[in-house]
Structure formats: C-alpha cells, structure tokens
Design an enzyme around this catalytic site. Sequence first.
Site, short mmCIF file in Angstrom:
data_model
loop_
_atom_site.label_atom_id
_atom_site.label_comp_id
_atom_site.label_asym_id
_atom_site.label_seq_id
_atom_site.Cartn_x
_atom_site.Cartn_y
_atom_site.Cartn_z
N THR A 100 62.94 47.20 25.19
CA THR A 100 62.25 48.42 24.78
C THR A 100 60.74 48.20 24.77
O THR A 100 59.96 49.06 25.23
CB THR A 100 62.73 48.85 23.38
OG1 THR A 100 64.15 49.07 23.43
CG2 THR A 100 62.03 50.12 22.91
N ARG B 174 65.83 42.72 34.24
CA ARG B 174 67.06 42.24 34.87
C ARG B 174 68.07 43.38 34.95
O ARG B 174 68.00 44.35 34.21
CB ARG B 174 67.65 41.10 34.05
CG ARG B 174 66.83 39.82 34.08
CD ARG B 174 67.37 38.80 33.09
NE ARG B 174 67.24 39.27 31.72
CZ ARG B 174 67.93 38.80 30.70
NH1 ARG B 174 68.82 37.85 30.89
NH2 ARG B 174 67.74 39.27 29.48
N ALA C 124 70.76 33.93 30.51
CA ALA C 124 69.56 33.25 29.99
C ALA C 124 69.89 31.95 29.28
O ALA C 124 68.99 31.16 29.02
CB ALA C 124 68.81 34.17 29.04
#
Length: 559
Positions: free
Chosen positions: A77, A98, A277
């Site tokens: 955000t 991503r 990640a």
Amino acid sequence: MNGRMLTDIEIAQAAQMEPIAEIGRKLGIGEEELELYGRYKAKVSFDLWERVKDNPEGKLILVTAITPTPAGEGKTTTTVGLGQGLAKIGKKSAIALREPSLGPSFGVKGGAAGGGYSQVVPMEDINLHFTGDIHAVSTAHNLLNALLDNHLHQGNELGIDPRRVVLRRAMDMNERALRHVVLGLGGKPHGVPRESGFDITVASEVMAILCLSGSIAELKERLSRMVVAYTYRGEPVTVGDLNAQGSMAVLLKDALKPNLVQTLEGVPAFVHGGPFANIAHGCNSVQATKYGMKLSDYFVTEAGFGADLGAEKFFDIKCRIAGLKPSAVVLVTTVRALKMHGGLPKADLGKEDLKSLEGGIPNMEKHIENLSSYGVPVVVAINRFPTDTEAELKMVEEHCVSLGATVSLSEVWEKGGEGGIDLAQKVVAACDKQNTFHYLYEENATPKQKIEAIAKKIYGAAGVTYTEGAEKDLAAIHEQGMDHLLVCMAKTQASISDDPGKLGRPEGFTLTVREVRLSAGAGFIVPITGSIMTMPGLPKKPAALKIDIDNEGNILGLF
C-alpha cells in the site's frame, strides 16, 4: 457510503481506469511497443528496450518494512501510495510490484495489490490469472520434471541416482497433501518409482531465474545451470545435461516480458515476477526494474517481508546481479505492529499503550541501523491507523530522528496520493543526500563468511552453527566450484532471528543452518534455517470459501 468504509475490492471495482495505451504514453511508450491483454493490461515488447536502454536512469527507491506481524504493516500500500504521492508533486513516477500467487490469494494472506485508495488495478485480474506468467513458470518447471523422469524411464544414460533427484514439481496453489508424494507406481510402463513432492510455483528456482534474467539468452543460460539431480557417482546433473533449456525458454518467452498496469490514480505500474521472499530473493523482475528506471524519474519498488529478508536480498543479490544503485529506502512501520513486538496481544492494539510501544520500537531501530549500514538514506513511513494516538506517534517519530532517519506520517490507505505528499517530498530530498551504497559482503568471500556476515550484522546473531548435513552440503558446493555464489538466506519472516517466537530485537542467539541448497541457475546458495515451508497449506477457513462471482461476472469477496 452510508457511513460504511468501502472494502478494497469495492474501491477497485469503482475505479475509472485509463486505457493501458494512455498509461504507456505517460512513460513515452508507443502503442506499437505494447502487447495488449485487453484494455487495461499489457506486456512491453523486447523492442522497447533497444530504444530506451541508453536513456538516463531515474532514482531507484526501495520500500521495505519492519518485521511483519498479524497487525499488518502496509508495505505494498505504501509503495503504491508513494508512487501516487510523487505524481501529485509533479514528478514522473512509476512503481513495480511482484505478481501475487494464487495460493495465498485463496488461502490466508489474501491478495497483494495494495489497499484502500492506494491499489494497482485491475485488482481482480492481478490477483488471479493476470497475464499467465506464473502458469508459464509452472508449465516450464513441470516440463523439466517430465523430461527428467522420462530420461530415467528410457534407460538413464546420464546415470542419475533416483534417490538423489532434487527437483520437485510445482503448482500455484496451497496444497499440503502434495508436499510428499511417491511417483512412478503401477509397474514398469509407468516410470521409475521414487519419492518426491510439490512446491508452490513461486518457490521454484525457475521463478527466481525468470526474475533475474535480462534477456532470452541469459534466461537460457541460467536455466541450463540449474542442478536437478546427482548421478550415482555424486556428480551434478543440470538442465543443460538434459538439453531442456530451449523448450523451457519457449514456454517462458512471453512471461519474461514485464506487465504494465496502473494505480487507482493512473500512475504506471509494472507488476512482474514473484519469487518467495524467504526461500528466494523476493523482488520483482530485473527487467521491470530496468524498464522503470529508464522510463521514469522516480521509480518505486518493494521487497518481500521485513528488511532483514527482502531488503538484504534486494541489495546483496538483485542490485549486485543487475548493477543497480538505490537512491533511498523507505522503511514502513505501524504503531500497531510495534506494540505487538512489545508483547501486546492483537485484541488490545486499539488502546494506547506507550509501554508496549517502547518495548517494540527496538525492532524498528534494528532495521533502521541495518539499512543505514548499506550507505543509503533512510525514510521511515509510519502507516497511520485511526487508533494511533498523538503520544504514540510522537514516540515513534522521536526514536527515528535519534537514529538519523527522516520520518513521515503516511495516510495513503485513506487518502491515496494526497496522503503521501509529505512522504514523497521527504523521499525526493533523501534521494539527493549523500549516498555511499555498498554490499554487505564481498562476492569472493567463502560461503560461511557470507552467511556469518548476514547472521551477525543483519540479524544480530552472536554466532552460527551448522548441522552435519549442512557441513556436507557446503563441502559438496565447494567441490563443485560454487563457493563464489551469492547467499540467499531461508529464514522465518516472523522474527529477525531464526525463531519465529522471538519478537522485537533478539540478541545473543545462535543461528542454526540445517542444510544448504544449491540454486546455481539463479546464482545463489540457500542456507535453510528453521522450518521453511515451500508448499503452504490452507487454513481452517480459507479465503476461497468467501470468494464468489455473481451472474453478471462481478467477483465478490476477493481480499
């Protein structure tokens, strides 16, 4: 609104999107350089790069976060809101995110397109099949599996040991029942029986390779280096040995092209690639980043999970491989998350609690110290929630200033770009500050030296221990001449340490490396710490149970 806050999907569905050709024009992209996927999505052609590759590069801004908690931090955000804020102050900006995986979208995490009035759209498409990139990775990955098992069945000319096949299959869904499977049952016509399993597609090395490749030639070269198995003599077997790189690249040729969409306020957004990640490097593609920097003056991107994972890998892996130099880094934090790091239960986060907040602030401080150690200016974005009190906000601000970090109160969820103007102004100023960006470790250091640099300097560990299995893995990597590879640590996202139960700023702990996997195509080794799940499961009440579509084709309940 009748006093009710609109949901993210309601806000996204009410958006007045611009045709994607208009979004491309904002960056100087001609319609003939776009490959349209309907009115609001496109891929950029390889021809565009030849035209813009000599353009001057814009400022590269990384958005990362403190250690994530169930309270949420709002990294995506903030990335979207900052891009919109930069546009509000007259800057030519673009962002990159991503691609969301279907597994989390239908599981517990939900979508990954931002929130409130700082989203990328069309939100439903992005969170679902989008342009088919992740499906292409699944298909290329599983083609490789089919060729490998066929090789075993057709005589095994390479002498592959079926017990030492390291390649697993992939699918873009959370399915715990497929974590461990047995293949080839039913007799000789059906293949060679062996144990295997499935990983979620975004954990596939093929995804990491796609995101790190700058051309079809590099894609094929990286694919060919992938180690898929070992022979009875202990020698590695690669994709190149199976001669599979060409057919895999054919399936990935369109997936390699970056996707262009837009934010709610019409800021160009590249949404491309999605490696995990914690098991991979957690960044969008090198291709999208390079396009964005050549086409905009201020380019904002993000890295997965907290700064100990995403930012470290962005700096030490992606920037090194792609030759990138970040101009500034934004660390997203919330009062709510810091209070959780200070021991406050989630149910009580809406109440002012300065003691818990003070107890959690060391987590933020450690991330600020880590980011500053790379020589890049740091801006802290406090993602404001309605329950935050002035006293709480003041405490966080004072601690940031004491560490030399600029701080901004961000209201991009509620106000879009307007709520990110102050953040945008401070980021622009940070980009003009002295920048001595450097890597954490030298590429020619030994694997253990690289691992220990990350563990001690970034995580705050007192030392590192290696299991017997990890020592054998490192010895094999040395014998294969792979000591020069970079390090991509696999670690829990819930703590700076390798123990998910340790919140705040753990110190004095010993990091344990259980095994070390080889991702030769991606260009790194993966030390495994703790329990890392490469195929997530669904919760008791998956998000999928609330997702529906009405008779007019409108999607309901997605995020």
